[in-house]
Scaffold this motif. Structure first.
Motif, mmCIF file in Angstrom:
data_model
loop_
_atom_site.group_PDB
_atom_site.id
_atom_site.type_symbol
_atom_site.label_atom_id
_atom_site.label_comp_id
_atom_site.label_asym_id
_atom_site.label_seq_id
_atom_site.Cartn_x
_atom_site.Cartn_y
_atom_site.Cartn_z
ATOM 1 N N PRO A 5 3.445 -19.929 -6.023
ATOM 2 C CA PRO A 5 4.101 -18.703 -6.504
ATOM 3 C C PRO A 5 3.184 -17.863 -7.395
ATOM 4 N N HIS A 6 2.444 -18.511 -8.269
ATOM 5 C CA HIS A 6 1.502 -17.789 -9.134
ATOM 6 C C HIS A 6 0.383 -17.163 -8.312
ATOM 7 N N ALA A 7 -0.119 -17.888 -7.318
ATOM 8 C CA ALA A 7 -1.196 -17.361 -6.481
ATOM 9 C C ALA A 7 -0.722 -16.143 -5.689
ATOM 10 N N VAL A 8 0.507 -16.177 -5.180
ATOM 11 C CA VAL A 8 1.039 -15.035 -4.427
ATOM 12 C C VAL A 8 1.189 -13.820 -5.348
ATOM 13 N N ALA A 9 1.624 -14.055 -6.582
ATOM 14 C CA ALA A 9 1.724 -12.953 -7.552
ATOM 15 C C ALA A 9 0.347 -12.338 -7.810
ATOM 16 N N LYS A 10 -0.688 -13.169 -7.874
ATOM 17 C CA LYS A 10 -2.049 -12.663 -8.074
ATOM 18 C C LYS A 10 -2.535 -11.889 -6.847
ATOM 19 N N MET A 11 -2.135 -12.332 -5.651
ATOM 20 C CA MET A 11 -2.481 -11.593 -4.444
ATOM 21 C C MET A 11 -1.892 -10.182 -4.509
ATOM 22 N N HIS A 12 -0.643 -10.095 -4.969
ATOM 23 C CA HIS A 12 0.006 -8.793 -5.113
ATOM 24 C C HIS A 12 -0.787 -7.925 -6.092
ATOM 25 N N GLN A 13 -1.268 -8.515 -7.181
ATOM 26 C CA GLN A 13 -2.053 -7.764 -8.168
ATOM 27 C C GLN A 13 -3.382 -7.281 -7.579
ATOM 28 N N THR A 14 -4.011 -8.103 -6.740
ATOM 29 C CA THR A 14 -5.269 -7.654 -6.124
ATOM 30 C C THR A 14 -5.012 -6.463 -5.207
ATOM 31 N N LEU A 15 -3.879 -6.464 -4.520
ATOM 32 C CA LEU A 15 -3.544 -5.335 -3.642
ATOM 33 C C LEU A 15 -3.247 -4.076 -4.451
ATOM 34 N N ILE A 16 -2.674 -4.234 -5.636
ATOM 35 C CA ILE A 16 -2.447 -3.077 -6.510
ATOM 36 C C ILE A 16 -3.793 -2.482 -6.932
ATOM 37 N N ARG A 17 -4.737 -3.332 -7.321
ATOM 38 C CA ARG A 17 -6.072 -2.841 -7.699
ATOM 39 C C ARG A 17 -6.785 -2.189 -6.520
ATOM 40 N N PHE A 18 -6.634 -2.785 -5.360
ATOM 41 C CA PHE A 18 -7.216 -2.219 -4.146
ATOM 42 C C PHE A 18 -6.617 -0.836 -3.874
ATOM 43 N N SER A 19 -5.313 -0.715 -4.038
ATOM 44 C CA SER A 19 -4.636 0.572 -3.840
ATOM 45 C C SER A 19 -5.153 1.615 -4.822
ATOM 46 N N GLN A 20 -5.385 1.208 -6.068
ATOM 47 C CA GLN A 20 -5.898 2.140 -7.076
ATOM 48 C C GLN A 20 -7.272 2.662 -6.702
ATOM 49 N N GLN A 21 -8.119 1.782 -6.171
ATOM 50 C CA GLN A 21 -9.454 2.204 -5.747
ATOM 51 C C GLN A 21 -9.367 3.204 -4.597
ATOM 52 N N LEU A 47 0.822 -1.207 0.000
ATOM 53 C CA LEU A 47 0.000 0.000 0.000
ATOM 54 C C LEU A 47 0.859 1.261 0.000
ATOM 55 N N LEU A 48 1.906 1.284 0.811
ATOM 56 C CA LEU A 48 2.759 2.469 0.872
ATOM 57 C C LEU A 48 3.422 2.743 -0.472
ATOM 58 N N LYS A 49 3.895 1.694 -1.138
ATOM 59 C CA LYS A 49 4.536 1.885 -2.450
ATOM 60 C C LYS A 49 3.534 2.332 -3.506
ATOM 61 N N GLN A 50 2.359 1.713 -3.509
ATOM 62 C CA GLN A 50 1.389 2.005 -4.555
ATOM 63 C C GLN A 50 0.721 3.369 -4.371
ATOM 64 N N LEU A 51 0.440 3.736 -3.142
ATOM 65 C CA LEU A 51 -0.289 4.977 -2.900
ATOM 66 C C LEU A 51 0.615 6.206 -2.865
#
Length: 198
Positions: A167-183, A90-94
């Motif tokens: 590993p793929h699932a963790v990468a997707k978790m990171h992507q969901t947090l990026i989308r959450f940060s954008q919102q 969150l800190l990096k994205q926001l």
């Protein structure tokens, strides 16, 4: 004399073949682009609280097997707490270069002068039976002079898994947090910009 040797060799081979698989560790936010410098002209927002459900406050990765059944992995673990990983993302994205506000952690200098407090409550952040990663959370913003929320939002994000493995699932978790940060960025940015114009 050969029989005990053959028996010992057989036992050793069996032990090697049945050795438990290795343990893997993961981080939600690995090394990458550094955080942007603090913009002294931007409004400041403190990440005042970040609440997780009990099942996310343990080390094993979690998979949902059914509507009310969760599986905690005994071979795939987080290398840091989920709250620390989420906060780092969150800190990096926001705190992007063009952000209309600066998000501070509670340990950052200047946090006492922060104009707003951001509160986030996660309900779910997990793997759904190898089909998707799901994030459900609520967030609200309060001001220094008013403990009542000046903004309230909900998020429900699901990203399909296109490959097998943690590993793929963790990468997707990171992507969901990026989308959450954008919102969050859009909602908070709009509110803060409107308040500046009044």
């Amino acid at each position: 004399m050969k029989t005990p040797f053959i028996l010992l060799l057989t036992l050793l081979l069996y032990a090697c073949s049945s050795a438990p698989p290795g343990i893997s560790y993961y981080v939600l936010d690995g090394p990458g682009q550094p955080m942007s410098a603090i913009n002294s002209n931007a409004a400041t927002v403190t990440l005042a609280s970040l609440t997780l459900p009990d099942y996310l406050r343990q080390d094993g990765l979690v998979m949902q097997l059914g509507p009310n059944q969760l599986h905690m992995s005994d071979r795939h673990y987080w290398a840091q707490s989920m709250s620390a990983g989420i906060e780092s993302v969150l800190l990096k994205q926001l705190n992007g270069d063009n952000a209309s506000f600066q998000l501070l952690s509670v340990t950052d200098p200047g946090v006492l002068q922060s104009q707003y407090q951001l509160h986030i409550q996660f309900f779910h952040l997990l793997i759904e039976q190898q089909n998707a990663v799901r994030l459900q959370a609520s967030y609200w913003l309060t001001g220094n002079d008013n403990p009542s929320p000046v903004l309230h939002g909900h998020s429900d994000i699901s990203l399909e898994l296109t490959d097998d493995g943690y590993p793929h699932a963790v990468a997707k978790m990171h992507q969901t947090l990026i989308r959450f940060s954008q919102q969050i960025s859009e909602d908070l940015g709009t509110l803060i910009t409107e308040n500046k114009t009044h």
